[in-house]
Design an enzyme around this catalytic site. Sequence first.
Site, PDB file in Angstrom:
ATOM      1  N   ASP A 247      99.205 -25.593  74.172  1.00  0.00           N
ATOM      2  CA  ASP A 247      99.778 -24.271  73.998  1.00  0.00           C
ATOM      3  C   ASP A 247      98.819 -23.206  74.514  1.00  0.00           C
ATOM      4  O   ASP A 247      97.727 -23.513  74.967  1.00  0.00           O
ATOM      5  CB  ASP A 247     100.229 -24.029  72.549  1.00  0.00           C
ATOM      6  CG  ASP A 247      99.176 -24.385  71.539  1.00  0.00           C
ATOM      7  OD1 ASP A 247      99.491 -25.072  70.559  1.00  0.00           O
ATOM      8  OD2 ASP A 247      98.015 -23.982  71.749  1.00  0.00           O
ATOM      9  N   LYS A 269     103.839 -20.832  72.630  1.00  0.00           N
ATOM     10  CA  LYS A 269     103.381 -20.457  71.287  1.00  0.00           C
ATOM     11  C   LYS A 269     102.550 -19.185  71.325  1.00  0.00           C
ATOM     12  O   LYS A 269     101.338 -19.199  71.236  1.00  0.00           O
ATOM     13  CB  LYS A 269     102.524 -21.559  70.622  1.00  0.00           C
ATOM     14  CG  LYS A 269     103.240 -22.826  70.340  1.00  0.00           C
ATOM     15  CD  LYS A 269     103.674 -22.844  68.889  1.00  0.00           C
ATOM     16  CE  LYS A 269     104.552 -24.016  68.529  1.00  0.00           C
ATOM     17  NZ  LYS A 269     104.993 -24.889  69.557  1.00  0.00           N
ATOM     18  N   GLY A 300      94.886 -25.182  70.000  1.00  0.00           N
ATOM     19  CA  GLY A 300      93.748 -24.289  69.797  1.00  0.00           C
ATOM     20  C   GLY A 300      93.152 -24.515  68.416  1.00  0.00           C
ATOM     21  O   GLY A 300      93.868 -24.847  67.473  1.00  0.00           O
ATOM     22  N   ALA A 331      89.294 -21.175  64.557  1.00  0.00           N
ATOM     23  CA  ALA A 331      88.920 -19.850  65.063  1.00  0.00           C
ATOM     24  C   ALA A 331      87.970 -19.129  64.111  1.00  0.00           C
ATOM     25  O   ALA A 331      87.011 -18.492  64.549  1.00  0.00           O
ATOM     26  CB  ALA A 331      90.175 -19.016  65.292  1.00  0.00           C
ATOM     27  N   MET A 382      96.574 -14.540  63.132  1.00  0.00           N
ATOM     28  CA  MET A 382      97.861 -13.980  63.553  1.00  0.00           C
ATOM     29  C   MET A 382      98.164 -12.674  62.817  1.00  0.00           C
ATOM     30  O   MET A 382      99.303 -12.427  62.402  1.00  0.00           O
ATOM     31  CB  MET A 382      98.998 -14.993  63.305  1.00  0.00           C
ATOM     32  CG  MET A 382      98.861 -16.246  64.132  1.00  0.00           C
ATOM     33  SD  MET A 382     100.026 -17.530  63.684  1.00  0.00           S
ATOM     34  CE  MET A 382      99.204 -18.309  62.303  1.00  0.00           C
ATOM     35  N   GLY A 411      87.632 -14.725  70.753  1.00  0.00           N
ATOM     36  CA  GLY A 411      86.371 -15.240  70.206  1.00  0.00           C
ATOM     37  C   GLY A 411      85.853 -16.462  70.940  1.00  0.00           C
ATOM     38  O   GLY A 411      86.638 -17.335  71.311  1.00  0.00           O
TER      39      GLY A 411
HETATM   40  N1  SAH Z   1      94.871 -23.799  64.797  1.00  0.00           N
HETATM   41  C1  SAH Z   1      94.196 -22.587  65.200  1.00  0.00           C
HETATM   42  C2  SAH Z   1      94.929 -21.344  64.749  1.00  0.00           C
HETATM   43  C3  SAH Z   1      96.286 -21.169  65.346  1.00  0.00           C
HETATM   44  S1  SAH Z   1      97.068 -19.716  64.825  1.00  0.00           S
HETATM   45  C4  SAH Z   1      92.757 -22.609  64.680  1.00  0.00           C
HETATM   46  O1  SAH Z   1      92.394 -23.448  63.866  1.00  0.00           O
HETATM   47  O2  SAH Z   1      91.990 -21.749  65.109  1.00  0.00           O
HETATM   48  C5  SAH Z   1      96.734 -18.613  66.145  1.00  0.00           C
HETATM   49  C6  SAH Z   1      95.763 -17.537  65.711  1.00  0.00           C
HETATM   50  O3  SAH Z   1      94.445 -18.038  65.654  1.00  0.00           O
HETATM   51  C7  SAH Z   1      95.669 -16.366  66.669  1.00  0.00           C
HETATM   52  O4  SAH Z   1      96.741 -15.465  66.464  1.00  0.00           O
HETATM   53  C8  SAH Z   1      94.357 -15.766  66.285  1.00  0.00           C
HETATM   54  O5  SAH Z   1      94.473 -15.015  65.099  1.00  0.00           O
HETATM   55  C9  SAH Z   1      93.540 -16.996  65.952  1.00  0.00           C
HETATM   56  N2  SAH Z   1      92.710 -17.423  67.076  1.00  0.00           N
HETATM   57  C10 SAH Z   1      92.731 -18.606  67.693  1.00  0.00           C
HETATM   58  N3  SAH Z   1      91.805 -18.674  68.673  1.00  0.00           N
HETATM   59  C11 SAH Z   1      91.169 -17.481  68.666  1.00  0.00           C
HETATM   60  C12 SAH Z   1      90.107 -16.930  69.423  1.00  0.00           C
HETATM   61  N4  SAH Z   1      89.510 -17.610  70.411  1.00  0.00           N
HETATM   62  N5  SAH Z   1      89.710 -15.678  69.141  1.00  0.00           N
HETATM   63  C13 SAH Z   1      90.304 -14.972  68.163  1.00  0.00           C
HETATM   64  N6  SAH Z   1      91.303 -15.447  67.412  1.00  0.00           N
HETATM   65  C14 SAH Z   1      91.742 -16.686  67.650  1.00  0.00           C
END
Ligand code: SAH
Length: 473
Positions: A247, A269, A300, A331, A382, A411
């Site tokens: 995604d 997504k 992610g 994240a 999110m 990030g």
């Molecule tokens: N499974 C992922 C989260 C998915 S939900 C995890 O564990 O990180 C998607 C949200 O994650 C985004 O809307 C944002 O709030 C956050 N996110 C994911 N990667 C990010 C990044 N590199 N920098 C900032 N926020 C991030």
Amino acid sequence: MQYLPLFVKLTDKPVLIVGGGSVALRKAGTLLSAGAKLSVISPEFAPEFLAWQAEGKAELLQGYFEPHLLDGKLLVIAATDNDDVNAAVYEAATTRNMLVNTVDDQPKCGFIFPSIIDRSPIIIAISSFGTAPVLARRLREKLETLLPQHLGPLAELVGRFRDKVKAKFQGFAARRQFWERVFDSEVVRELEANRPAAAEQRLADLLETQPAREGEVWIVGAGPGDPELLTLKALQLMQQADVVVYDYLVSPHIMELVRRDAERICVGKKAGAHSMPQQDTNALLVQLAKEGKKVCRLKGGDPFIFGRGGEEIEALLPENISFQVVPGITAAAGCAAYAGIPLTHRDHAQSVQFVTGHCRKSGDEPDWYSMSRPNQTLVIYMGIMKAADIQQQLLAAGRAADTPLAIIENGTRREQRVVTGTLAELALLVAQQQVVSPALLVIGEVVSLQSQLHWFGQRPTAAVFSQPITNLA
Ligand code: SAH
């Protein structure tokens, strides 16, 4: 490409070394290990040369270099401590269109000796063409640790079975699948334990047993963006997959590490943007696995933190599709580390909550009161599109207006941006700074430590790639 890496078969090929000291000795050792037929010209010789002569490994010619000594030689190495002699060797060789290596004098090199990682029959050659030898050495050390010692015996065993496998399996794809099976099997374990005969037997057995080609799904966390934050396991599976379903959170730098000929399917997504509905993604995973494919579902961060990994597993279970889950750096952990914010701290936060700003339906409202307690850190995934609502709810539930907060955009990626302020400014900051997705909200007293601790000098918004916080002093 200034030099083309070639692997040259030197067995019994005539090579001349000009010089008989320690520098010449090192080159001679390398050439002998490749089986070269050595002649060495020098007025005097280090004792090792005399020993090699006695063993019949080198012919020693006492005297001074003359161009006719190049007659009939394949390569020449100028390894004296006299620049004029080295220059004369270089001139004579170049006139004859011969390949010459002048030790420690790169402009006078028609060929160079790379650093070698030897897992024969697998050989890796590394060179920076003399521009960055320390970097090349570090790279070599890194690769040395990555490549197990049994790689050589494994490649040798593969070589011996190549023709049999070719005869049994028609087509490249079928052979590749067979070898992938071998590399994940007991064959490797036997070699690791230094039992080559048992390994060979296992390989012969595998060739006889024809397994039904079974699909599999690997639900893999790809971390927040910096490719160096991938786990080794994630990388291995990305390299083995037939198809990668990913995604938008998976950064392009990470996608570059996927096996080149794997099929790639993007399922989107992104809030507000086109993406495949979750049921369709679930159905796609099932369908691909049923086709017998190894499916890497790349997500992610971590698959089980707001990653809907659980729902995908629920779809696989009734279909009896085997799967595994590989955790990733979520994240919150990645962004906080790269932004210089400790998520907990003895004096400032005794707990941390990860919450989503994107609720499924209105009845699923989070518990704003529990999220508003002081001395805890709140990380909101999110949350950007709901910034105004989040700000209002937290303030109404009693969180102090001057609670520090950080918005971390992209990030751990090259384009990371950190915007800091207070809870009362949240909606304003998101609008004014035109924060884009993906972005994470970190709310709590710990955010104030970012500037106090002078991470990356004074600039809290420093964009750092591949470099988590290293200096706490
Ligand atoms: N499974 C992922 C989260 C998915 S939900 C995890 O564990 O990180 C998607 C949200 O994650 C985004 O809307 C944002 O709030 C956050 N996110 C994911 N990667 C990010 C990044 N590199 N920098 C900032 N926020 C991030």
